[in-house]
Design a protein around this motif. Structure first.
Motif, PDB file in Angstrom:
ATOM      1  N   ILE A 158       0.835  -1.205   0.000  1.00  0.00           N
ATOM      2  CA  ILE A 158       0.000   0.000   0.000  1.00  0.00           C
ATOM      3  C   ILE A 158       0.866   1.251   0.000  1.00  0.00           C
ATOM      4  O   ILE A 158       0.577   2.231  -0.706  1.00  0.00           O
ATOM      5  N   LEU A 159       1.936   1.227   0.758  1.00  0.00           N
ATOM      6  CA  LEU A 159       2.855   2.364   0.801  1.00  0.00           C
ATOM      7  C   LEU A 159       3.430   2.644  -0.584  1.00  0.00           C
ATOM      8  O   LEU A 159       3.509   3.801  -1.023  1.00  0.00           O
ATOM      9  N   SER A 160       3.830   1.595  -1.290  1.00  0.00           N
ATOM     10  CA  SER A 160       4.381   1.761  -2.631  1.00  0.00           C
ATOM     11  C   SER A 160       3.359   2.362  -3.579  1.00  0.00           C
ATOM     12  O   SER A 160       3.667   3.250  -4.378  1.00  0.00           O
ATOM     13  N   LEU A 161       2.108   1.910  -3.504  1.00  0.00           N
ATOM     14  CA  LEU A 161       1.052   2.422  -4.381  1.00  0.00           C
ATOM     15  C   LEU A 161       0.703   3.871  -4.037  1.00  0.00           C
ATOM     16  O   LEU A 161       0.421   4.683  -4.932  1.00  0.00           O
ATOM     17  N   LEU A 162       0.735   4.205  -2.762  1.00  0.00           N
ATOM     18  CA  LEU A 162       0.510   5.588  -2.359  1.00  0.00           C
ATOM     19  C   LEU A 162       1.590   6.504  -2.946  1.00  0.00           C
ATOM     20  O   LEU A 162       1.305   7.604  -3.421  1.00  0.00           O
ATOM     21  N   ALA A 163       2.831   6.020  -2.913  1.00  0.00           N
ATOM     22  CA  ALA A 163       3.942   6.807  -3.447  1.00  0.00           C
ATOM     23  C   ALA A 163       3.806   7.028  -4.947  1.00  0.00           C
ATOM     24  O   ALA A 163       4.291   8.032  -5.483  1.00  0.00           O
ATOM     25  N   LEU A 164       3.125   6.109  -5.629  1.00  0.00           N
ATOM     26  CA  LEU A 164       2.903   6.239  -7.070  1.00  0.00           C
ATOM     27  C   LEU A 164       1.713   7.131  -7.390  1.00  0.00           C
ATOM     28  O   LEU A 164       1.403   7.356  -8.559  1.00  0.00           O
ATOM     29  N   GLY A 165       1.035   7.625  -6.347  1.00  0.00           N
ATOM     30  CA  GLY A 165      -0.059   8.561  -6.547  1.00  0.00           C
ATOM     31  C   GLY A 165      -1.446   7.964  -6.593  1.00  0.00           C
ATOM     32  O   GLY A 165      -2.418   8.657  -6.886  1.00  0.00           O
ATOM     33  N   HIS A 166      -1.587   6.675  -6.291  1.00  0.00           N
ATOM     34  CA  HIS A 166      -2.894   6.032  -6.341  1.00  0.00           C
ATOM     35  C   HIS A 166      -3.772   6.469  -5.165  1.00  0.00           C
ATOM     36  O   HIS A 166      -3.276   6.683  -4.052  1.00  0.00           O
ATOM     37  N   THR A 167      -5.065   6.576  -5.403  1.00  0.00           N
ATOM     38  CA  THR A 167      -6.011   6.899  -4.344  1.00  0.00           C
ATOM     39  C   THR A 167      -6.369   5.638  -3.558  1.00  0.00           C
ATOM     40  O   THR A 167      -6.052   4.521  -3.987  1.00  0.00           O
ATOM     41  N   ASN A 168      -7.039   5.825  -2.428  1.00  0.00           N
ATOM     42  CA  ASN A 168      -7.472   4.662  -1.643  1.00  0.00           C
ATOM     43  C   ASN A 168      -8.365   3.742  -2.469  1.00  0.00           C
ATOM     44  O   ASN A 168      -8.271   2.516  -2.377  1.00  0.00           O
ATOM     45  N   GLN A 169      -9.257   4.341  -3.263  1.00  0.00           N
ATOM     46  CA  GLN A 169     -10.168   3.550  -4.084  1.00  0.00           C
ATOM     47  C   GLN A 169      -9.408   2.731  -5.127  1.00  0.00           C
ATOM     48  O   GLN A 169      -9.717   1.552  -5.368  1.00  0.00           O
TER      49      GLN A 169
END
Length: 212
Positions: A158-169
């Protein structure tokens, strides 16, 4: 005697070519495939189920660290040997904690790479001596260091995806979980890294070597 199958994952063609030649000189190892991105590596490992995956930590600008649980789920019998330029012991600690079997710097001698591949294939854990020393120093360092070790494999994803700019959804759809689950993990990550905003979270993660 059957040979141990190897997949090489690195985004530099010259590096892959050099490793293929090197590993092929050992009668016990056989390079069966190569990959250059994280998604391609997951597909390649799923298809070939190699004895060993030699994995670079950053490919095409994406950290491969969060993919380790997915790789092991796709091929439980595959042993993952990290081969990287990242000298920060936080990378080694995180990689080994979530399932990597070995950690080796690209500055290592050719013979050490071959030996490490054989060792992890036989079920051993391999940590380059120089990196082992750095880990020992880091673990006896100032209070507050090494807090990243408490992050779970899912939290690292999740941390990696957040860093890539993805939203929670978007993260929820990608990981096939609920938005509430993502929010819960995100809150736990913030708590563990002692941050409040998204920007602070990403900055803290990069400082600890969690994002490649």
């Amino acid at each position: 005697m059957s040979r141990l199958s190897v997949v090489i994952a690195d985004d530099h063609p010259v590096v892959r070519a050099g490793m293929r030649v090197l590993l092929s000189q050992d009668d016990s190892l056989e390079v069966v495939a190569e990959s250059s991105t994280v998604p391609e590596t997951v597909e390649t490992v799923t298809e070939h189920r190699p004895s060993v995956l030699i994995l670079d930590l950053t490919m095409a600008g994406q950290s491969s660290l969060p993919s380790i649980p997915d790789l092991l789920a796709a091929s439980p019998g595959t042993r993952i040997l990290i081969l990287t330029m990242q000298e920060d012991p936080a990378f080694a600690r995180a990689a080994l904690r979530i399932g990597a079997a070995g950690y080796l710097l690209k500055e290592a001698a050719a013979e050490e790479l071959v030996g490490a591949a054989r060792q992890v294939a036989k079920g051993a854990t391999y940590l380059q001596p120089a990196m082992g020393a750095r880990l020992a120093i880091a673990d006896t360092g100032a209070p507050g260091t090494g807090g990243e070790a408490s992050l779970t494999a899912r939290e690292l994803q999740i941390l990696s995806l957040l860093a890539l700019g993805h939203t929670n959804q978007e993260i929820a759809r990608r990981l096939h979980v609920s938005v509430r689950t993502v929010e819960t993990h995100r809150a736990r990550i913030r708590d563990k890294l002692k941050t409040e905003t998204r920007a602070e979270l990403i900055a803290a993660a990069r400082e600890r070597g969690l994002l490649g």
